[in-house]
Design a protein around this motif. Structure first.
Motif, mmCIF file in Angstrom:
data_model
loop_
_atom_site.group_PDB
_atom_site.id
_atom_site.type_symbol
_atom_site.label_atom_id
_atom_site.label_comp_id
_atom_site.label_asym_id
_atom_site.label_seq_id
_atom_site.Cartn_x
_atom_site.Cartn_y
_atom_site.Cartn_z
ATOM 1 N N VAL A 95 57.325 49.246 51.301
ATOM 2 C CA VAL A 95 56.196 48.319 51.375
ATOM 3 C C VAL A 95 54.975 48.971 50.740
ATOM 4 C CG1 VAL A 95 54.783 46.897 52.898
ATOM 5 C CG2 VAL A 95 57.171 47.407 53.509
ATOM 6 N N MET A 96 54.334 48.237 49.859
ATOM 7 C CA MET A 96 53.145 48.726 49.167
ATOM 8 C C MET A 96 52.006 47.743 49.393
ATOM 9 S SD MET A 96 54.893 50.277 45.759
ATOM 10 C CE MET A 96 56.360 51.305 45.945
ATOM 11 N N GLU A 97 50.803 48.133 48.967
ATOM 12 C CA GLU A 97 49.628 47.338 49.307
ATOM 13 C C GLU A 97 48.734 47.067 48.097
ATOM 14 O OE1 GLU A 97 45.859 47.495 52.423
ATOM 15 O OE2 GLU A 97 47.129 49.259 52.193
ATOM 16 N N LEU A 98 48.301 45.832 47.980
ATOM 17 C CA LEU A 98 47.233 45.478 47.054
ATOM 18 C C LEU A 98 45.937 45.802 47.782
ATOM 19 C CD1 LEU A 98 46.447 44.083 44.328
ATOM 20 C CD2 LEU A 98 46.190 42.001 45.672
ATOM 21 N N LYS A 99 45.235 46.835 47.334
ATOM 22 C CA LYS A 99 44.051 47.328 48.033
ATOM 23 C C LYS A 99 42.800 46.511 47.694
ATOM 24 C CE LYS A 99 44.232 50.905 49.978
ATOM 25 N NZ LYS A 99 44.458 51.077 51.423
ATOM 26 N N GLN A 100 42.559 46.278 46.412
ATOM 27 C CA GLN A 100 41.394 45.513 45.971
ATOM 28 C C GLN A 100 41.718 44.835 44.650
ATOM 29 O OE1 GLN A 100 38.295 48.447 45.565
ATOM 30 N NE2 GLN A 100 37.576 48.148 47.649
ATOM 31 N N LEU A 101 41.184 43.633 44.488
ATOM 32 C CA LEU A 101 41.236 42.935 43.216
ATOM 33 C C LEU A 101 39.899 42.208 43.100
ATOM 34 C CD1 LEU A 101 44.165 40.790 41.839
ATOM 35 C CD2 LEU A 101 41.795 40.467 41.206
ATOM 36 N N TYR A 102 39.015 42.742 42.263
ATOM 37 C CA TYR A 102 37.663 42.199 42.129
ATOM 38 C C TYR A 102 37.362 41.887 40.682
ATOM 39 C CZ TYR A 102 36.232 43.771 46.857
ATOM 40 O OH TYR A 102 36.093 43.949 48.202
ATOM 41 N N THR A 103 36.562 40.858 40.486
ATOM 42 C CA THR A 103 36.024 40.563 39.167
ATOM 43 C C THR A 103 34.504 40.580 39.254
ATOM 44 O OG1 THR A 103 36.070 38.176 39.525
ATOM 45 C CG2 THR A 103 38.004 39.148 38.497
ATOM 46 N N ALA A 104 33.870 40.787 38.122
ATOM 47 C CA ALA A 104 32.411 40.731 38.072
ATOM 48 C C ALA A 104 31.977 39.353 38.559
ATOM 49 C CB ALA A 104 31.920 40.994 36.653
ATOM 50 N N PRO A 105 30.910 39.280 39.355
ATOM 51 C CA PRO A 105 30.494 37.993 39.925
ATOM 52 C C PRO A 105 30.291 36.891 38.891
ATOM 53 C CG PRO A 105 29.303 39.779 40.977
ATOM 54 C CD PRO A 105 30.083 40.387 39.839
ATOM 55 N N ASP A 106 29.819 37.230 37.713
ATOM 56 C CA ASP A 106 29.581 36.200 36.696
ATOM 57 C C ASP A 106 30.801 35.952 35.811
ATOM 58 O OD1 ASP A 106 29.558 38.580 35.286
ATOM 59 O OD2 ASP A 106 27.754 38.115 34.139
ATOM 60 N N ALA A 107 31.937 36.560 36.148
ATOM 61 C CA ALA A 107 33.144 36.409 35.332
ATOM 62 C C ALA A 107 34.301 35.782 36.107
ATOM 63 C CB ALA A 107 33.562 37.766 34.761
ATOM 64 N N VAL A 108 34.047 35.338 37.329
ATOM 65 C CA VAL A 108 35.098 34.725 38.148
ATOM 66 C C VAL A 108 35.583 33.450 37.463
ATOM 67 C CG1 VAL A 108 35.572 33.653 40.391
ATOM 68 C CG2 VAL A 108 34.183 35.720 40.273
ATOM 69 N N GLY A 109 36.885 33.257 37.469
ATOM 70 C CA GLY A 109 37.455 32.047 36.898
ATOM 71 C C GLY A 109 37.825 32.162 35.435
ATOM 72 N N GLY A 110 37.700 33.343 34.874
ATOM 73 C CA GLY A 110 38.009 33.528 33.460
ATOM 74 C C GLY A 110 39.382 34.101 33.181
ATOM 75 N N GLY A 111 40.276 34.053 34.156
ATOM 76 C CA GLY A 111 41.625 34.570 33.962
ATOM 77 C C GLY A 111 41.782 36.051 34.254
ATOM 78 N N ILE A 112 40.701 36.708 34.645
ATOM 79 C CA ILE A 112 40.727 38.147 34.907
ATOM 80 C C ILE A 112 41.581 38.464 36.129
ATOM 81 C CG2 ILE A 112 39.299 40.156 35.470
ATOM 82 C CD1 ILE A 112 36.997 38.524 33.999
ATOM 83 N N GLY A 113 41.348 37.730 37.212
ATOM 84 C CA GLY A 113 42.122 37.961 38.434
ATOM 85 C C GLY A 113 43.611 37.767 38.205
ATOM 86 N N ALA A 114 43.975 36.719 37.475
ATOM 87 C CA ALA A 114 45.393 36.458 37.203
ATOM 88 C C ALA A 114 46.001 37.570 36.362
ATOM 89 C CB ALA A 114 45.549 35.104 36.502
ATOM 90 N N ALA A 115 45.271 38.042 35.355
ATOM 91 C CA ALA A 115 45.794 39.126 34.511
ATOM 92 C C ALA A 115 45.995 40.397 35.328
ATOM 93 C CB ALA A 115 44.853 39.386 33.335
ATOM 94 N N LEU A 116 45.045 40.715 36.188
ATOM 95 C CA LEU A 116 45.170 41.912 37.029
ATOM 96 C C LEU A 116 46.273 41.742 38.074
ATOM 97 C CD1 LEU A 116 41.404 42.790 37.409
ATOM 98 C CD2 LEU A 116 43.149 44.211 36.290
ATOM 99 N N MET A 117 46.410 40.547 38.612
ATOM 100 C CA MET A 117 47.464 40.305 39.595
ATOM 101 C C MET A 117 48.831 40.405 38.935
ATOM 102 S SD MET A 117 47.716 39.793 42.784
ATOM 103 C CE MET A 117 48.861 39.212 44.016
ATOM 104 N N ASP A 118 48.952 39.890 37.726
ATOM 105 C CA ASP A 118 50.220 40.020 37.001
ATOM 106 C C ASP A 118 50.552 41.496 36.764
ATOM 107 O OD1 ASP A 118 50.422 37.251 36.941
ATOM 108 O OD2 ASP A 118 49.759 37.082 34.850
#
Length: 176
Positions: A95-118
């Motif tokens: 079992v492993m853990e996703l510790k943090q996944l953050y994007t710059a406040p003005d960049a939310v919704g630009g596909g960054i989170g999905a790319a990092l999650m992938d």
């Protein structure tokens, strides 16, 4: 979109500790800062986002830290742990853990989170995880929807401390 503005992912290095600490502080304060007394928030930020703390995570062999850039600008990051953060709720053997996944406040919704999650999910597979856990603030419905799209479900109620303040959180997990 011009190539200079294309999203690029790469592993963090020690020279990234300062900018990564700054982005972590900025993102946390923008999303959650209003929830806490100044003393609690200041204590938490000093303990979590000091450049030397971030540097220790970057060099920790049981952590992986990946950055997202658009041109020269750091716009997001993801930290994973190769160890189980919540063993009392583990269903898998590795079992492993996703510790943090953050994007710059003005960049939310630009596909960054999905790319990092992938990236994170691919890394968990490479590391032979059979379950991934993460914690999310109980009132952060947007993040809960995001993780649900990746197959994460709530497995427990947990808490998260910011100074003397204790938040209600959900432990989400996904079997791989």
């Amino acid at each position: 979109m011009p190539a200079a503005h294309a999203l690029a992912l790469r592993p963090a290095t020690l020279v990234d500790a300062g900018p990564l600490a700054s982005l972590g502080r900025e993102s946390f304060v923008a999303k959650f800062g209003a929830l806490y007394r100044e003393a609690d928030l200041s204590t938490f930020l000093a303990q979590t986002y000091a450049p030397e703390v971030v540097a220790s995570e970057i060099i920790n062999p049981r952590r992986r830290v990946h950055l997202a850039h658009r041109g020269d600008r750091l716009v997001g990051y993801c930290k994973i742990g190769l160890d189980c953060g919540y063993p009392n709720h583990a269903r898998g053997r590795s079992v492993m853990e996703l510790k943090q996944l953050y994007t710059a406040p003005d960049a939310v919704g630009g596909g960054i989170g999905a790319a990092l999650m992938d990236w994170a999910m691919a890394e968990f597979t490479l590391q032979h995880a059979d379950e991934v856990q993460l914690s999310v603030y109980s009132e952060n419905v947007g993040a809960q929807r995001f993780y649900a799209r990746y197959g994460f479900v709530k497995v427990a109620d947990i808490s998260f401390r910011v100074g003397e303040h204790v938040d209600a959180e959900f432990l989400l997990a996904r079997l791989l």
